[in-house]
Design an enzyme around this catalytic site. Sequence first.
Site, PDB file in Angstrom:
ATOM      1  N   ASP A 296      23.360   7.743  41.563  1.00 55.41           N
ATOM      2  CA  ASP A 296      24.214   6.682  42.080  1.00 55.41           C
ATOM      3  C   ASP A 296      23.355   5.414  42.183  1.00 55.41           C
ATOM      4  OD1 ASP A 296      26.328   5.200  43.002  1.00 55.41           O
ATOM      5  OD2 ASP A 296      26.958   6.635  44.509  1.00 55.41           O
TER       6      ASP A 296
HETATM    7  C1  BGC Z   1      29.068   3.882  44.223  1.00 52.34           C
HETATM    8  C2  BGC Z   1      29.536   4.611  42.986  1.00 52.34           C
HETATM    9  C3  BGC Z   1      29.722   3.641  41.846  1.00 52.34           C
HETATM   10  C4  BGC Z   1      28.434   2.894  41.617  1.00 52.34           C
HETATM   11  C5  BGC Z   1      28.490   1.924  40.455  1.00 52.34           C
HETATM   12  C6  BGC Z   1      27.904   2.951  43.946  1.00 52.34           C
HETATM   13  O1  BGC Z   1      27.646   2.129  45.033  1.00 52.34           O
HETATM   14  O2  BGC Z   1      28.721   4.829  45.218  1.00 52.34           O
HETATM   15  O3  BGC Z   1      30.724   5.310  43.256  1.00 52.34           O
HETATM   16  O4  BGC Z   1      30.125   4.326  40.701  1.00 52.34           O
HETATM   17  O5  BGC Z   1      28.121   2.167  42.796  1.00 52.34           O
HETATM   18  O6  BGC Z   1      29.288   0.852  40.713  1.00 52.34           O
END
Ligand code: BGC
Length: 751
Positions: A296
């Site tokens: 993530d």
């Molecule tokens: C979130 C994810 C997301 C990623 C990219 C993160 O902060 O937890 O769900 O896909 O950002 O935008």
Amino acid sequence: MKLFRPLILFVAGLLVLHTAVAQKRTPVRPGAVRGVEYAIDSILAGLTLQEKIGQLVQYSGGWSTGPTGEQIINQEQRSLIRSGGTGSLLNVTGAAATRELQRIAVEESRARIPLIFGLDVIHGFKTTFPIPLAEAASWDPAAVELSARISATEAASAGIHWTFAPMVDIARDPRWGRIAEGSGEDTYLGSVMAAARVRGCQGTRLDDPMSLVACVKHYAAYGAAEGGRDYNTVDMSEQTLRDVYLPPFKAALDAGAGTFMASFNEINGVASSGSRFLMTKVLREEWKFDGFVVSDWGSIGELIPHGFAADPGQAAERAINAGVDMDMEARAYRDSLASLVKQKRVSVATIDESVRRVLRIKFRLGLFSDPYRGTSVERENRMLRHPSHIAAARTIARSSIVLLKNENSLLPLSLKAGAIAVIGPLAQNKRDPVGTWPGPTDTNNVVTVLEGIQEAAAGSLIMYARGCGIDDADTTGFATAVNVARKADVVVMVMGESNEMSGEACCRSFIGLPGNQLDLVKAVQATGTPIVLVLMNGRPLAISWEAANLPAIVESWHLGHETGHAIADVLFGTYAPTGRLPVTFPRVTGQVPLYYNHKNTGRPFNDTSHYTSRYLDIPSTPLYPFGYGLTYTTFGYSDLVIDAATLHPADSLRVRVTVRNTGTRDGDEVVQVYVRDDVGTLTRPVRELKAFKRVHLAAGASATVALAIPVSDLAYTGADMKRRVEPGTFTVFVGSNAAADLAAHCEVVAK
Ligand code: BGC
């Protein structure tokens, strides 16, 4: 004829989409698989270590746009790609921008490996559908699949290859803001929806230029954050992890999902983004996943504050050795992998394996045959917000609405309702109905509730007052609202949460109506004009006062662009509600977590006895149970029969029940089957959803509804971490929600 043309085009569009959705996935030929692996061998043989590491690094392209909304590509991005420093970008959209960056990758970098462009396409791209929690309330996997298909089609036309969806986290605590992004509290419903979303997004073939590769997230147990506070610690038994939280991930994988995203949280002392147990043991060794795992955002770097790594080098070491292949925005792989290889803390074989997985997905997407996947600005313009997409957004939005209360059949409203007062901070609001993670949407395209009502009930007198804000203490609008309510025959109050009150890092410690909204509802209720409360929110709300004192309540969640049309369709009965709750509604916040498939305890709650598992100040039942939802008719259940009451492990549990439409209108019922494993080696939940089926019944009609559950679906994880069905008796409950009490019994015997 002229009039019919748009309709024909729209129906044809829907048919094409439906056909695409209905087709089976094309099986991959073993020869083709070998061919790809040989091709990857030869690419790997020609790459430097730095180029390999580049494939494992993902950067955000940023959100900078020019005067006409075009994405600005800066020099730094160009030289990064030219040098082979990245294999993937997120947040770059548009055919023009993605084509230009791809051109640099395949024409100006030494290795000429195409980039993979990722984006959070969560519930729409330019056409915004309901938030995922709302779509789950449709209990209609075909609708959910269609929504994912259309979103993929639009995003793919804008140069995207990969979506960070579906989010399949089970969420039992509605304080957690990200409950909005998933399918609610139930493992079975969540698994059905996870598979539907993957099918929609990936289509029948990944190399179809209209498909995106899915990224199942957040692996794993992110929804179980302590106290419902985002990013918080998770501590749970391996049985609960395997039986409750992991199955939707497995269902998504079985539907073909090509990538996974590691979660932010730790589980039992191990940060997920460094968990070899999750990324390698379960995902690769047990489930045989051959795609790649992305971290993530920054989660590899966060191994340091977790106390799981001392510095970025150790964080990178733990993550890659655990099986996290790509580093999203932490820069830990970029800065540390080469020296970790030199120090022999990470092997070249490990790096090669991760690069192989990334390249495999790039091959499956067809990027080595056409790195641009046929994008053009012309195709993009043609596909975005295509009329068939908008029509589908309306259909899916109205099927996501759940009717919670309808005393004396106040709804549907007559189109000649006389004077209607439309009141509330969400009634004439274009920003919030798009919900959390709306992507690159244009909120001007939102049809508000006021607009929807005005369009549907053009003959009525419609008065509007905002009344109050969403989350403040200002009462200056109350008097006007009360005044218009007095003059009206019926009031539609549109209340709830802003789109920033749910989603990432948007948790609430109190889940009633925010601000002074309830005070306004009480003031309007005191006028005596009947109120239809329309709720807009990204989570279940604690609405005990509203449920006790208002005649009609419509749960509409955040429905996206077609909000006003969908809500008006339900309010005026053009569409009879079909949604069912994918999550339990508590009476008060202090009751959460509250979910239907809990364990019984040694002292199950009992209102008449003191020493039982309950709170002194509220009933122990939910306000509205999981699976609950009304419509404009009623249904009765009878004659529950289990075809063979003695079952072997290879059999199916076959249930038949008579469902009768006991009202005066045609309607849909969602027949739900819950099973309780009466006695286990380990204790079992009081009941678990195992099957459901939608039936449409004309007024007065009845039907025998048959459902089959493979006995293997009654398995659970034992103390030895093996899943098995234990011989013994089971109770089967059938009805219209998790409180169903029509029951029958069966027994599973050993082979
Ligand atoms: C979130 C994810 C997301 C990623 C990219 C993160 O902060 O937890 O769900 O896909 O950002 O935008």
